[in-house]
Write a protein that holds these residues in place. Structure first.
Motif, PDB file in Angstrom:
ATOM      1  N   PRO A 177       0.810  -1.224   0.000  1.00 24.68           N
ATOM      2  CA  PRO A 177       0.000   0.000   0.000  1.00 24.68           C
ATOM      3  C   PRO A 177       0.843   1.274   0.000  1.00 24.68           C
ATOM      4  N   VAL A 178       2.013   1.243   0.630  1.00 24.51           N
ATOM      5  CA  VAL A 178       2.881   2.420   0.625  1.00 24.51           C
ATOM      6  C   VAL A 178       3.348   2.725  -0.794  1.00 24.51           C
ATOM      7  N   ILE A 179       3.737   1.674  -1.525  1.00 22.36           N
ATOM      8  CA  ILE A 179       4.136   1.862  -2.926  1.00 22.36           C
ATOM      9  C   ILE A 179       2.954   2.391  -3.741  1.00 22.36           C
ATOM     10  N   GLY A 180       1.754   1.898  -3.447  1.00 22.23           N
ATOM     11  CA  GLY A 180       0.567   2.383  -4.133  1.00 22.23           C
ATOM     12  C   GLY A 180       0.334   3.865  -3.898  1.00 22.23           C
ATOM     13  N   ILE A 181       0.545   4.317  -2.665  1.00 24.79           N
ATOM     14  CA  ILE A 181       0.393   5.741  -2.341  1.00 24.79           C
ATOM     15  C   ILE A 181       1.434   6.567  -3.084  1.00 24.79           C
ATOM     16  N   THR A 240      -5.685   0.742  -7.928  1.00 26.82           N
ATOM     17  CA  THR A 240      -6.377   0.089  -6.820  1.00 26.82           C
ATOM     18  C   THR A 240      -6.493  -1.409  -7.058  1.00 26.82           C
ATOM     19  N   THR A 241      -6.796  -1.800  -8.300  1.00 27.63           N
ATOM     20  CA  THR A 241      -6.875  -3.219  -8.639  1.00 27.63           C
ATOM     21  C   THR A 241      -5.536  -3.912  -8.427  1.00 27.63           C
ATOM     22  N   MET A 242      -4.451  -3.228  -8.774  1.00 28.43           N
ATOM     23  CA  MET A 242      -3.122  -3.800  -8.576  1.00 28.43           C
ATOM     24  C   MET A 242      -2.824  -4.007  -7.092  1.00 28.43           C
ATOM     25  N   VAL A 243      -3.180  -3.028  -6.270  1.00 27.75           N
ATOM     26  CA  VAL A 243      -2.924  -3.138  -4.835  1.00 27.75           C
ATOM     27  C   VAL A 243      -3.753  -4.267  -4.229  1.00 27.75           C
ATOM     28  N   VAL A 244      -5.021  -4.372  -4.647  1.00 29.78           N
ATOM     29  CA  VAL A 244      -5.872  -5.458  -4.154  1.00 29.78           C
ATOM     30  C   VAL A 244      -5.322  -6.805  -4.612  1.00 29.78           C
ATOM     31  N   VAL A 252      -2.731  -5.847   9.252  1.00 30.11           N
ATOM     32  CA  VAL A 252      -1.753  -4.793   8.957  1.00 30.11           C
ATOM     33  C   VAL A 252      -1.874  -4.350   7.504  1.00 30.11           C
ATOM     34  N   TYR A 253      -1.971  -5.326   6.599  1.00 28.18           N
ATOM     35  CA  TYR A 253      -2.102  -5.019   5.177  1.00 28.18           C
ATOM     36  C   TYR A 253      -3.397  -4.243   4.916  1.00 28.18           C
TER      37      TYR A 253
END
Length: 238
Positions: free
Chosen positions: A32-36, A57-61, A111-112
């Motif tokens: 999620p940090v990389i996504g941000i 968002t799809t990639m992070v999920v 956590v994730y």
């Protein structure tokens, strides 16, 4: 209780591979940090449209599925090694080992999910067709936690039963079968859009309803999975 906590620490150390339990949490938070960070870059370059944010968002999920794969493999890869198995059995019983393993995975999934909630809040106003940003963030977080918990609940008994490589093949095959069934279902003469919209309206009418139902579902599925894992593990020779 102390034995279960010790098993949680052992599994977190196994997953991190660094001998430190907190490293495992950092690994799960990295996605999620990389996504941000990617969303920030897209915003600075003017490429943060709804489509781009939807793909991100799809990639992070989707990465949670990969994280659960990696987590399961790391925890069970050396399961056939007697020394490693005794590491979790003395003075920890088999029940402590099973409960501790599920608790460790639930902790990392939480956590994730919390990391993804920050990502979701930063990236989008709503992906659940709602108007309340905070409410949608809670629902997204619950969905991520539900996804991770259900994936491991299905995978764990397979890994206790089979060698890691075979268990992973069966797990992937099950996911593929579910995908095929979903595609077949889409071709049936049924208004799935209206069906799912009615379910979403029912679930999201009040925030407490999806939260309670989601947590109850996680608890029920985990309990069934734990019972199966304990039974399978009890038949394993040390």
């Amino acid at each position: 209780m102390k034995a279960t906590v010790k098993q949680i620490r052992l599994d977190l150390q196994r997953f991190s591979g660094a001998g430190r339990a907190w490293v495992a949490a950092l690994i799960f938070m990295s996605v999620p940090v990389i996504g941000i960070l990617l969303n920030t870059v897209m915003a600075l370059t003017g490429n943060d449209g709804d489509d781009a944010r939807g793909v991100l968002t799809t990639m992070v999920v989707g990465m949670e599925v990969g994280m659960i794969f990696g987590l399961a493999l790391s925890l069970f890869a050396e399961f056939s090694n007697t020394a490693i198995r005794l590491n979790g059995l003395l003075p920890i019983t088999r029940d402590h080992q099973v409960f501790g393993r599920y608790a460790a995975v639930s902790l990392l999934s939480l956590v994730y999910s919390c990391g993804c909630s920050i990502f979701f809040f930063c990236v989008t106003d709503s992906y659940l067709q709602g108007q309340d940003h905070w409410r949608d963030t809670v629902l997204f977080t619950l969905g991520m936690f539900l996804l991770g918990s259900l994936l491991f609940a299905v995978a764990a008994p397979l890994f206790y039963w089979m060698e890691p490589a075979k268990a992973m093949i069966v797990f992937v095959a099950l996911l593929g079968l579910m995908t095929v069934i979903a595609f077949i279902g889409c071709w049936l003469p049924f208004d799935w859009g209206a069906f799912w919209n009615s379910i979403m309206r029912f679930l999201t009418f009040d925030l407490w309803r999806p939260v309670l139902l989601g947590l109850a579902l996680i608890l029920a599925v985990d309990m069934v999975s734990i019972v199966i894992s304990r039974k399978v593990y009890a038949g394993k020779e040390i």
